[in-house]
Write a protein that holds these residues in place. Structure first.
Motif, mmCIF file in Angstrom:
data_model
loop_
_atom_site.group_PDB
_atom_site.id
_atom_site.type_symbol
_atom_site.label_atom_id
_atom_site.label_comp_id
_atom_site.label_asym_id
_atom_site.label_seq_id
_atom_site.Cartn_x
_atom_site.Cartn_y
_atom_site.Cartn_z
ATOM 1 N N ARG A 25 -13.821 -0.234 -1.011
ATOM 2 C CA ARG A 25 -13.292 -0.319 -2.386
ATOM 3 C C ARG A 25 -14.320 -0.926 -3.327
ATOM 4 N NH1 ARG A 25 -11.887 1.364 -6.125
ATOM 5 N NH2 ARG A 25 -10.034 1.030 -7.407
ATOM 6 N N VAL A 245 -5.787 -0.930 1.584
ATOM 7 C CA VAL A 245 -6.287 -0.719 0.225
ATOM 8 C C VAL A 245 -5.476 -1.514 -0.786
ATOM 9 C CG1 VAL A 245 -4.902 1.346 -0.302
ATOM 10 C CG2 VAL A 245 -7.150 1.035 -1.380
ATOM 11 N N ASN A 249 -7.467 -3.698 -3.474
ATOM 12 C CA ASN A 249 -7.340 -3.603 -4.929
ATOM 13 C C ASN A 249 -7.210 -4.984 -5.568
ATOM 14 O OD1 ASN A 249 -7.539 -0.791 -5.160
ATOM 15 N ND2 ASN A 249 -5.360 -0.495 -4.804
#
Length: 283
Positions: A25, A245, A249
């Motif tokens: 990410r 994820v 984030n």
């Protein structure tokens, strides 16, 4: 795109799970990566540990995003191996801006039935390893004088109690306290320190038969499907777990300039698990 463009992120436990997700990410948003992982199993842990092949896969996926990565096998319990990884990363990239102290393990038993070895291994990795990660990385950030962001992986078990996880809960509470002290001490250097507190995450730490059985009250031979249904009871939202994820984030936000004045906070990603009153899920 580009929310951490030009920054370098040092990530522990990066071979798989949340650590790999954080690496990807942050790389998607422009960061170069220094990835470390112990790449081994632990005698007291009831699931297989990461491997060197897992770490190589993280390298492959980061490079596929056209970002550079330095990957090294290192044990967060060993300050020397962490320092060697830091030195290698600094030699390649020149600086470190983001630290994700993510490496962690879990085992379980009632508090009075935990062995000394179980207690020691979890605390050594999950708490002392976090402190050693910061000790290895933060001095170069202080010396550079450009600020930075440190994100410590705790858990909702770092804020509330969990039976059969006394050692894990104690270590994760310790991470929360460590974060708060570091936030105060490093604030004059414009280095922000925060912690993330997930509910159960669909990683190898949770996605294994012994842990599925734990959350089902000790069921032997529990399946993923059984666990998915039973573990919904943990969260207020009708889901059994979140994805890596979802935590990444939150890490990205805390690492970015969007959070430039955010420090000393406990960021909870829990699908409502910590709410005192939960609405029963429909069948």
């Amino acid at each position: 795109m580009g929310r951490v463009e030009g920054k370098v992120a040092f990530i522990t436990g990066a071979a798989r799970g949340q650590g790999r997700a954080h690496a990807l990410r942050l790389a998607q948003e422009g960061a170069e990566i220094i990835a470390v992982d112990v790449c081994q199993s632990f005698d007291t842990v009831p699931y297989d540990g990461s491997t060197e092949s897992d770490l190589a896969q993280t390298v492959k996926e980061v490079e596929a995003l056209d970002r550079r990565i330095v990957a090294r096998k290192a044990d967060v319990r060993d300050l020397g191996s962490l320092q060697a990884a830091v030195d290698e990363g600094l030699s390649e990239f020149g600086h470190i801006d983001i630290v994700c102290a993510n490496a962690g393990i879990a085992s379980f038993a009632p508090a009075l039935e935990l062995t000394e070895e179980m207690w020691q291994e979890v605390v050594d990795v999950n708490l002392i390893g976090v402190w050693k990660t910061v000790k290895a990385t933060a001095p170069s950030m202080v010396e550079r004088g450009q600020g930075g962001s440190i994100v410590l992986t705790s858990s909702i078990a770092g804020l509330i109690a969990f039976p059969n996880l006394a050692h894990y809960t104690a270590a994760k509470h310790g991470v929360t306290g460590l974060m708060r002290t570091l936030a105060v001490e490093l604030a004059p250097h414009r280095i922000r320190v925060n912690s993330v507190h997930p509910t159960t995450v669909d990683t190898p730490m949770v996605a294994n038969e012994p842990v599925w059985g734990l959350f089902l009250g000790g069921v032997a031979g529990a399946t993923r499907e059984q666990a998915a249904e039973g573990m919904k009871a943990l969260n207020a939202m009708p889901i059994p777990w979140v994805e890596s994820v979802d935590i990444s984030n939150a890490v990205l936000y805390l690492a970015s300039d969007e959070a430039r004045y955010v420090t000393g906070t406990t960021t909870v990603i829990d699908a409502g698990a910590m709410q005192p009153f939960k609405v029963p899920h429909s069948a």
